[in-house]
Motif scaffolding. Sequence first.
Motif, PDB file in Angstrom:
ATOM      1  N   ASN A  37       0.886  -1.170   0.132  1.00 35.66           N
ATOM      2  CA  ASN A  37      -0.222   0.088   0.073  1.00 35.66           C
ATOM      3  C   ASN A  37       0.885   1.360   0.280  1.00 35.66           C
ATOM      4  N   PRO A  38       0.668   2.311  -0.728  1.00 37.31           N
ATOM      5  CA  PRO A  38       1.257   3.582  -0.957  1.00 37.31           C
ATOM      6  C   PRO A  38       1.618   4.255   0.478  1.00 37.31           C
ATOM      7  N   LYS A  39       0.669   4.098   1.406  1.00 44.31           N
ATOM      8  CA  LYS A  39       0.912   4.763   2.658  1.00 44.31           C
ATOM      9  C   LYS A  39       1.829   4.127   3.316  1.00 44.31           C
ATOM     10  N   THR A  40       1.644   2.612   3.401  1.00 46.11           N
ATOM     11  CA  THR A  40       2.368   1.784   3.948  1.00 46.11           C
ATOM     12  C   THR A  40       3.963   2.110   3.613  1.00 46.11           C
ATOM     13  N   VAL A  41       4.293   2.039   2.098  1.00 46.25           N
ATOM     14  CA  VAL A  41       5.324   1.795   1.705  1.00 46.25           C
ATOM     15  C   VAL A  41       6.426   3.096   2.185  1.00 46.25           C
ATOM     16  N   PHE A  42       5.538   4.395   2.490  1.00 44.65           N
ATOM     17  CA  PHE A  42       6.194   5.630   2.789  1.00 44.65           C
ATOM     18  C   PHE A  42       6.008   5.738   4.364  1.00 44.65           C
ATOM     19  N   SER A  43       6.005   4.788   5.209  1.00 48.36           N
ATOM     20  CA  SER A  43       5.753   5.038   6.514  1.00 48.36           C
ATOM     21  C   SER A  43       6.866   4.402   7.286  1.00 48.36           C
ATOM     22  N   SER A  44       6.902   4.476   8.680  1.00 48.00           N
ATOM     23  CA  SER A  44       7.680   3.582   9.580  1.00 48.00           C
ATOM     24  C   SER A  44       7.357   2.105   9.435  1.00 48.00           C
ATOM     25  N   LYS A  45       6.170   1.648   9.000  1.00 48.03           N
ATOM     26  CA  LYS A  45       5.695   0.483   9.138  1.00 48.03           C
ATOM     27  C   LYS A  45       6.300  -0.624   7.731  1.00 48.03           C
ATOM     28  N   ARG A  46       6.902   0.367   6.799  1.00 46.16           N
ATOM     29  CA  ARG A  46       7.417  -0.400   5.872  1.00 46.16           C
ATOM     30  C   ARG A  46       8.534  -1.492   6.010  1.00 46.16           C
ATOM     31  N   PRO A  47       8.446  -2.578   5.656  1.00 43.30           N
ATOM     32  CA  PRO A  47       9.475  -3.583   5.938  1.00 43.30           C
ATOM     33  C   PRO A  47      10.870  -3.131   5.472  1.00 43.30           C
ATOM     34  N   THR A  48      11.867  -3.432   6.201  1.00 44.62           N
ATOM     35  CA  THR A  48      13.367  -3.367   5.488  1.00 44.62           C
ATOM     36  C   THR A  48      13.661  -4.240   4.419  1.00 44.62           C
ATOM     37  N   THR A  49      13.023  -5.354   4.456  1.00 47.85           N
ATOM     38  CA  THR A  49      13.455  -6.223   3.214  1.00 47.85           C
ATOM     39  C   THR A  49      12.044  -6.853   2.643  1.00 47.85           C
TER      40      THR A  49
END
Length: 214
Positions: free
Chosen positions: A39-51
Amino acid sequence: MYTTFYLCSSKYILITGCRQIKLRFDFDNPILKSLTQLNPKTVFSSKRPTTLIPFIQMFPRVVKQLNISIQDLDDSWRKIGTINLETEFVDNLKLLNVEEFWIQLKLFVRDDEYPFKIISDFILTILALPQSNVSCERMFSKINLIKTKQRNRLQAPLLNGLLNASQCMQETSCHEFEPSIKMYNLMTISNLYDSANIVRNDDNGDDDFFFANV
Protein backbone atom coordinates in the motif's frame (compact mmCIF):
# COMPACT_ATOMS: atom_id res chain seq x y z
CA MET A 1 -41.50 3.79 6.25
CA TYR A 2 -39.79 3.72 2.87
CA THR A 3 -36.59 5.06 4.43
CA THR A 4 -36.57 2.29 7.01
CA PHE A 5 -37.22 -0.33 4.33
CA TYR A 6 -34.41 1.06 2.19
CA LEU A 7 -31.93 1.08 5.08
CA CYS A 8 -32.82 -2.49 6.08
CA SER A 9 -32.50 -3.72 2.49
CA SER A 10 -29.15 -1.99 2.04
CA LYS A 11 -27.89 -3.43 5.32
CA TYR A 12 -28.97 -6.92 4.27
CA ILE A 13 -27.21 -6.59 0.89
CA LEU A 14 -23.97 -5.45 2.54
CA ILE A 15 -24.05 -8.25 5.12
CA THR A 16 -24.75 -10.87 2.45
CA GLY A 17 -21.95 -9.51 0.27
CA CYS A 18 -19.45 -9.62 3.14
CA ARG A 19 -20.43 -13.19 3.99
CA GLN A 20 -19.97 -14.30 0.39
CA ILE A 21 -16.55 -12.62 0.22
CA LYS A 22 -15.47 -14.43 3.39
CA LEU A 23 -16.57 -17.73 1.86
CA ARG A 24 -14.56 -17.17 -1.31
CA PHE A 25 -11.32 -15.79 0.11
CA ASP A 26 -8.96 -17.26 2.67
CA PHE A 27 -8.08 -14.22 4.77
CA ASP A 28 -5.58 -16.30 6.74
CA ASN A 29 -3.56 -16.76 3.57
CA PRO A 30 -0.06 -15.31 4.19
CA ILE A 31 0.01 -13.77 0.70
CA LEU A 32 -3.18 -11.78 1.27
CA LYS A 33 -1.90 -10.63 4.65
CA SER A 34 1.39 -9.51 3.11
CA LEU A 35 -0.26 -7.41 0.40
CA THR A 36 -0.85 -4.59 2.87
CA GLN A 37 2.86 -3.74 2.76
CA LEU A 38 2.45 -2.76 -0.90
CA ASN A 39 0.00 0.00 0.00
CA PRO A 40 1.34 3.50 -0.87
CA LYS A 41 0.87 4.84 2.65
CA THR A 42 2.65 1.82 4.14
CA VAL A 43 5.54 2.08 1.68
CA PHE A 44 6.27 5.63 2.84
CA SER A 45 5.79 5.01 6.54
CA SER A 46 7.73 3.55 9.43
CA LYS A 47 5.73 0.32 8.97
CA ARG A 48 7.50 -0.40 5.68
CA PRO A 49 9.57 -3.59 6.07
CA THR A 50 13.29 -3.11 5.52
CA THR A 51 13.41 -6.21 3.33
CA LEU A 52 10.88 -7.76 0.99
CA ILE A 53 12.62 -11.13 0.61
CA PRO A 54 10.02 -13.18 2.59
CA PHE A 55 7.29 -11.79 0.34
CA ILE A 56 9.32 -12.29 -2.86
CA GLN A 57 10.02 -15.93 -1.97
CA MET A 58 6.27 -16.62 -2.05
CA PHE A 59 6.34 -16.15 -5.85
CA PRO A 60 9.24 -18.26 -7.20
CA ARG A 61 7.61 -18.67 -10.63
CA VAL A 62 7.19 -14.92 -11.09
CA VAL A 63 10.84 -14.36 -10.14
CA LYS A 64 11.88 -17.00 -12.66
CA GLN A 65 9.65 -15.57 -15.38
CA LEU A 66 11.05 -12.05 -14.91
CA ASN A 67 14.58 -13.50 -14.84
CA ILE A 68 15.57 -11.31 -11.89
CA SER A 69 17.41 -12.41 -8.76
CA ILE A 70 15.74 -12.09 -5.38
CA GLN A 71 18.61 -9.92 -4.17
CA ASP A 72 18.19 -7.47 -7.07
CA LEU A 73 14.48 -7.20 -6.28
CA ASP A 74 15.19 -6.54 -2.62
CA ASP A 75 17.87 -3.97 -3.48
CA SER A 76 15.34 -2.13 -5.62
CA TRP A 77 12.87 -2.22 -2.72
CA ARG A 78 15.45 -0.79 -0.32
CA LYS A 79 16.09 2.14 -2.67
CA ILE A 80 12.61 3.47 -1.85
CA GLY A 81 13.88 4.30 1.63
CA THR A 82 17.32 5.54 0.60
CA ILE A 83 16.59 7.79 -2.39
CA ASN A 84 15.54 11.28 -1.37
CA LEU A 85 12.15 12.11 -2.90
CA GLU A 86 10.39 15.47 -2.87
CA THR A 87 7.69 15.79 -0.23
CA GLU A 88 5.07 16.96 -2.73
CA PHE A 89 5.83 14.00 -4.99
CA VAL A 90 5.47 11.54 -2.10
CA ASP A 91 2.21 13.15 -0.94
CA ASN A 92 0.75 12.81 -4.43
CA LEU A 93 1.81 9.17 -4.60
CA LYS A 94 0.04 8.41 -1.33
CA LEU A 95 -3.25 9.50 -2.88
CA LEU A 96 -3.04 6.94 -5.69
CA ASN A 97 -4.44 3.44 -5.66
CA VAL A 98 -1.94 0.58 -5.43
CA GLU A 99 -1.69 -0.13 -9.15
CA GLU A 100 -1.27 3.53 -10.19
CA PHE A 101 1.23 4.02 -7.38
CA TRP A 102 3.58 1.30 -8.62
CA ILE A 103 3.20 2.44 -12.22
CA GLN A 104 4.34 5.92 -11.23
CA LEU A 105 7.27 4.49 -9.28
CA LYS A 106 8.24 2.41 -12.30
CA LEU A 107 8.29 5.55 -14.48
CA PHE A 108 10.26 7.60 -11.93
CA VAL A 109 13.60 8.79 -13.35
CA ARG A 110 16.66 9.93 -11.41
CA ASP A 111 19.99 10.61 -13.15
CA ASP A 112 18.74 8.97 -16.37
CA GLU A 113 17.97 5.76 -14.49
CA TYR A 114 14.81 4.01 -13.31
CA PRO A 115 15.73 3.03 -9.74
CA PHE A 116 12.37 1.42 -8.90
CA LYS A 117 11.65 -0.34 -12.20
CA ILE A 118 12.74 -3.82 -11.10
CA ILE A 119 10.61 -3.98 -7.97
CA SER A 120 7.71 -2.22 -9.71
CA ASP A 121 7.65 -4.79 -12.54
CA PHE A 122 7.59 -7.58 -9.98
CA ILE A 123 4.80 -6.08 -7.86
CA LEU A 124 2.68 -5.12 -10.88
CA THR A 125 2.93 -8.74 -12.04
CA ILE A 126 1.81 -9.91 -8.59
CA LEU A 127 -1.14 -7.52 -8.60
CA ALA A 128 -2.20 -8.85 -12.01
CA LEU A 129 -2.55 -12.42 -10.70
CA PRO A 130 -6.25 -13.35 -10.31
CA GLN A 131 -7.38 -14.09 -6.76
CA SER A 132 -10.10 -16.43 -8.01
CA ASN A 133 -11.19 -18.18 -11.19
CA VAL A 134 -14.01 -15.67 -11.84
CA SER A 135 -12.07 -13.65 -14.41
CA CYS A 136 -10.96 -16.86 -16.18
CA GLU A 137 -14.52 -18.18 -16.37
CA ARG A 138 -15.72 -14.82 -17.66
CA MET A 139 -13.08 -14.92 -20.38
CA PHE A 140 -14.09 -18.45 -21.42
CA SER A 141 -17.67 -17.25 -21.74
CA LYS A 142 -16.55 -14.42 -24.04
CA ILE A 143 -14.55 -16.86 -26.16
CA ASN A 144 -17.58 -19.14 -26.55
CA LEU A 145 -19.66 -16.16 -27.72
CA ILE A 146 -17.04 -15.20 -30.31
CA LYS A 147 -15.83 -18.59 -31.55
CA THR A 148 -19.09 -20.20 -32.62
CA LYS A 149 -19.67 -23.16 -34.92
CA GLN A 150 -19.90 -20.76 -37.85
CA ARG A 151 -16.56 -19.15 -36.88
CA ASN A 152 -14.64 -22.26 -35.83
CA ARG A 153 -11.66 -21.36 -38.04
CA LEU A 154 -10.67 -18.42 -35.86
CA GLN A 155 -7.02 -18.72 -34.88
CA ALA A 156 -5.60 -17.69 -31.50
CA PRO A 157 -4.03 -14.35 -32.62
CA LEU A 158 -7.26 -13.14 -34.23
CA LEU A 159 -9.31 -14.35 -31.27
CA ASN A 160 -6.96 -12.50 -28.95
CA GLY A 161 -7.40 -9.34 -31.04
CA LEU A 162 -11.19 -9.58 -30.86
CA LEU A 163 -11.06 -10.02 -27.09
CA ASN A 164 -8.76 -7.00 -26.76
CA ALA A 165 -11.10 -4.95 -28.95
CA SER A 166 -14.05 -5.96 -26.79
CA GLN A 167 -12.18 -4.95 -23.65
CA CYS A 168 -11.18 -1.63 -25.21
CA MET A 169 -14.78 -0.82 -26.09
CA GLN A 170 -15.78 -1.11 -22.42
CA GLU A 171 -13.90 2.10 -21.76
CA THR A 172 -15.52 4.03 -24.61
CA SER A 173 -18.07 3.63 -27.40
CA CYS A 174 -17.42 2.56 -30.98
CA HIS A 175 -18.31 5.97 -32.45
CA GLU A 176 -16.09 7.81 -29.94
CA PHE A 177 -13.10 5.45 -30.15
CA GLU A 178 -9.83 7.15 -31.14
CA PRO A 179 -7.17 4.75 -32.50
CA SER A 180 -3.65 5.49 -31.31
CA ILE A 181 -0.69 6.17 -33.60
CA LYS A 182 0.66 2.72 -32.74
CA MET A 183 -2.59 1.12 -33.91
CA TYR A 184 -2.43 3.00 -37.21
CA ASN A 185 1.17 1.89 -37.73
CA LEU A 186 0.17 -1.75 -37.33
CA MET A 187 -2.47 -1.46 -40.09
CA THR A 188 -0.08 -2.24 -42.93
CA ILE A 189 -0.51 -4.43 -45.99
CA SER A 190 2.00 -6.96 -44.64
CA ASN A 191 0.10 -7.29 -41.36
CA LEU A 192 -3.42 -7.31 -42.76
CA TYR A 193 -3.12 -8.89 -46.21
CA ASP A 194 -0.07 -11.11 -46.22
CA SER A 195 -0.69 -13.42 -49.20
CA ALA A 196 1.47 -16.12 -47.61
CA ASN A 197 -1.09 -16.41 -44.83
CA ILE A 198 -4.13 -16.76 -47.11
CA VAL A 199 -5.38 -20.30 -47.65
CA ARG A 200 -7.99 -21.22 -50.21
CA ASN A 201 -10.79 -23.44 -49.01
CA ASP A 202 -12.87 -25.01 -51.76
CA ASP A 203 -14.06 -28.14 -49.96
CA ASN A 204 -17.62 -27.23 -50.92
CA GLY A 205 -16.73 -26.05 -54.38
CA ASP A 206 -16.86 -22.41 -53.31
CA ASP A 207 -14.09 -19.86 -53.62
CA ASP A 208 -13.84 -19.14 -49.88
CA PHE A 209 -10.72 -17.68 -48.35
CA PHE A 210 -9.59 -17.34 -44.79
CA PHE A 211 -6.42 -16.12 -43.11
CA ALA A 212 -4.44 -19.01 -41.66
CA ASN A 213 -2.18 -17.13 -39.24
CA VAL A 214 -4.13 -14.06 -38.19
